[in-house]
Scaffold this active site. Structure first.
Site, PDB file in Angstrom:
ATOM      1  N   CYS A  90     124.047 -60.458  67.711  1.00 33.97           N
ATOM      2  CA  CYS A  90     123.856 -61.578  66.804  1.00 33.97           C
ATOM      3  C   CYS A  90     124.760 -62.725  67.243  1.00 33.97           C
ATOM      4  O   CYS A  90     125.881 -62.518  67.678  1.00 33.97           O
ATOM      5  CB  CYS A  90     124.114 -61.181  65.352  1.00 33.97           C
ATOM      6  SG  CYS A  90     125.813 -61.364  64.795  1.00 33.97           S
ATOM      7  N   GLU A  91     124.215 -63.926  67.145  1.00 32.78           N
ATOM      8  CA  GLU A  91     124.975 -65.071  67.651  1.00 32.78           C
ATOM      9  C   GLU A  91     126.071 -65.524  66.689  1.00 32.78           C
ATOM     10  O   GLU A  91     126.902 -66.333  67.047  1.00 32.78           O
ATOM     11  CB  GLU A  91     124.038 -66.229  67.989  1.00 32.78           C
ATOM     12  CG  GLU A  91     123.379 -66.883  66.789  1.00 32.78           C
ATOM     13  CD  GLU A  91     122.417 -67.997  67.223  1.00 32.78           C
ATOM     14  OE1 GLU A  91     122.094 -68.072  68.411  1.00 32.78           O
ATOM     15  OE2 GLU A  91     122.012 -68.777  66.347  1.00 32.78           O
ATOM     16  N   HIS A  92     126.071 -65.009  65.480  1.00 34.61           N
ATOM     17  CA  HIS A  92     127.098 -65.418  64.529  1.00 34.61           C
ATOM     18  C   HIS A  92     128.379 -64.617  64.672  1.00 34.61           C
ATOM     19  O   HIS A  92     129.468 -65.129  64.425  1.00 34.61           O
ATOM     20  CB  HIS A  92     126.566 -65.282  63.095  1.00 34.61           C
ATOM     21  CG  HIS A  92     125.342 -66.103  62.852  1.00 34.61           C
ATOM     22  ND1 HIS A  92     124.241 -65.642  62.170  1.00 34.61           N
ATOM     23  CD2 HIS A  92     125.042 -67.368  63.239  1.00 34.61           C
ATOM     24  CE1 HIS A  92     123.318 -66.585  62.143  1.00 34.61           C
ATOM     25  NE2 HIS A  92     123.776 -67.634  62.781  1.00 34.61           N
ATOM     26  N   HIS A  93     128.253 -63.337  65.033  1.00 34.83           N
ATOM     27  CA  HIS A  93     129.431 -62.476  65.134  1.00 34.83           C
ATOM     28  C   HIS A  93     129.581 -61.830  66.500  1.00 34.83           C
ATOM     29  O   HIS A  93     130.565 -61.146  66.753  1.00 34.83           O
ATOM     30  CB  HIS A  93     129.369 -61.378  64.063  1.00 34.83           C
ATOM     31  CG  HIS A  93     129.196 -61.905  62.667  1.00 34.83           C
ATOM     32  ND1 HIS A  93     127.963 -62.116  62.094  1.00 34.83           N
ATOM     33  CD2 HIS A  93     130.121 -62.289  61.746  1.00 34.83           C
ATOM     34  CE1 HIS A  93     128.120 -62.595  60.866  1.00 34.83           C
ATOM     35  NE2 HIS A  93     129.416 -62.715  60.630  1.00 34.83           N
ATOM     36  N   GLN A 131     117.651 -62.536  64.637  1.00 37.09           N
ATOM     37  CA  GLN A 131     116.432 -61.723  64.693  1.00 37.09           C
ATOM     38  C   GLN A 131     115.168 -62.569  64.495  1.00 37.09           C
ATOM     39  O   GLN A 131     114.143 -62.331  65.125  1.00 37.09           O
ATOM     40  CB  GLN A 131     116.522 -60.611  63.640  1.00 37.09           C
ATOM     41  CG  GLN A 131     115.371 -59.621  63.719  1.00 37.09           C
ATOM     42  CD  GLN A 131     115.493 -58.515  62.702  1.00 37.09           C
ATOM     43  OE1 GLN A 131     116.586 -58.112  62.334  1.00 37.09           O
ATOM     44  NE2 GLN A 131     114.358 -58.014  62.222  1.00 37.09           N
ATOM     45  N   HIS A 159     121.819 -54.459  61.557  1.00 32.48           N
ATOM     46  CA  HIS A 159     122.822 -55.405  62.058  1.00 32.48           C
ATOM     47  C   HIS A 159     124.224 -54.873  61.825  1.00 32.48           C
ATOM     48  O   HIS A 159     124.648 -54.689  60.688  1.00 32.48           O
ATOM     49  CB  HIS A 159     122.646 -56.757  61.362  1.00 32.48           C
ATOM     50  CG  HIS A 159     121.381 -57.450  61.754  1.00 32.48           C
ATOM     51  ND1 HIS A 159     121.350 -58.600  62.496  1.00 32.48           N
ATOM     52  CD2 HIS A 159     120.073 -57.120  61.524  1.00 32.48           C
ATOM     53  CE1 HIS A 159     120.086 -58.967  62.706  1.00 32.48           C
ATOM     54  NE2 HIS A 159     119.309 -58.082  62.127  1.00 32.48           N
ATOM     55  N   CYS A 161     126.959 -56.379  62.201  1.00 41.97           N
ATOM     56  CA  CYS A 161     127.832 -57.353  61.527  1.00 41.97           C
ATOM     57  C   CYS A 161     127.715 -57.218  60.015  1.00 41.97           C
ATOM     58  O   CYS A 161     128.654 -57.545  59.284  1.00 41.97           O
ATOM     59  CB  CYS A 161     127.515 -58.776  61.978  1.00 41.97           C
ATOM     60  SG  CYS A 161     125.860 -59.337  61.561  1.00 41.97           S
TER      61      CYS A 161
HETATM   62 ZN    ZN Z   1     126.029 -61.397  62.567  1.00 36.11          ZN
END
Ligand code: ZN
Length: 202
Positions: A90-93, A131, A159, A161
């Site tokens: 995931c690009e956020h975490h 996703q 996920h 995260c």
């Molecule tokens: Zn994430």
């Protein structure tokens, strides 16, 4: 040279690995670790190589993967590749999300190799992703490369995260879907696809 053929080839950009290694050493220090202790000495290099591997999708051209194996064919029924294993970040975490992708299309004169569908999934998954975008990118790539009557993509993924931070219950999954053409306009076609992928032989 003969025996060299079976040696697993590792191709890394040496300069980039060196730079990443340097940064991961600093990250270990900032996290409160001692990068010089025995167990961690090689960790920055390993992480640098692992992250390069897990993001190698940037270097591949997914359209080209399909175009390299496109065949003229009058088959007009649904082609479904289901349960494609999927691992992404995931690009956020920058933590993993993983699950399965189900991809279908209805040819309009052209088909591609079944393994190419799985490779397109992998190519987009090996980038920093969300996703939702991953689902749409797979759909659009097949639509653009083959111009089929329609494309359907469903991804079910967990996920880390969410799970590791307790935001999501263990084992719960996120489902995303994206359709084009006949999968949008004809609900029976869409339902047939959904029925086919919901069968569980476990
Ligand atoms: Zn994430």
């Amino acid at each position: 040279m003969e025996e060299m053929r079976y040696v697993k080839e590792e191709r890394f950009d040496v300069e980039r690995i060196e730079a990443l290694k340097h940064h991961y050493t600093e990250i270990l220090r900032l996290l409160g670790e001692d990068p010089a202790r025995e167990g961690l000495v090689k960790t920055p290099e390993r992480v640098a190589k692992a992250m390069s591997f897990l993001t190698q999708g940037y270097e591949a051209d997914p359209l080209e993967i399909i175009r390299s194996a496109t065949f003229r064919e009058e088959y007009k029924q649904m082609v479904l590749v289901k349960d494609i294993e999927l691992y992404s970040l995931c690009e956020h975490h920058m933590l993993p999300f993983y699950g399965r992708a189900h991809v279908a299309y209805i040819p309009n004169g052209y088909i591609t190799g079944l393994s190419k569908i799985a490779r397109v999934v992998e190519c987009f998954a090996r980038r920093l992703q969300v996703q939702e975008r991953l689902t749409v990118q797979i759909r659009d790539c097949i639509q653009e490369a083959l111009h089929p009557m329609g494309v359907a993509v469903v991804i079910e993924a967990s996920h880390m995260c969410m799970q590791m931070r307790g935001v999501e219950k263990q084992g719960s999954a996120t489902t995303t879907s994206a359709f084009t053409g006949i999968f949008l306009s004809d609900h029976r076609t869409r339902e047939e696809f959904m029925t086919l992928i919901s069968h569980r032989y476990r």
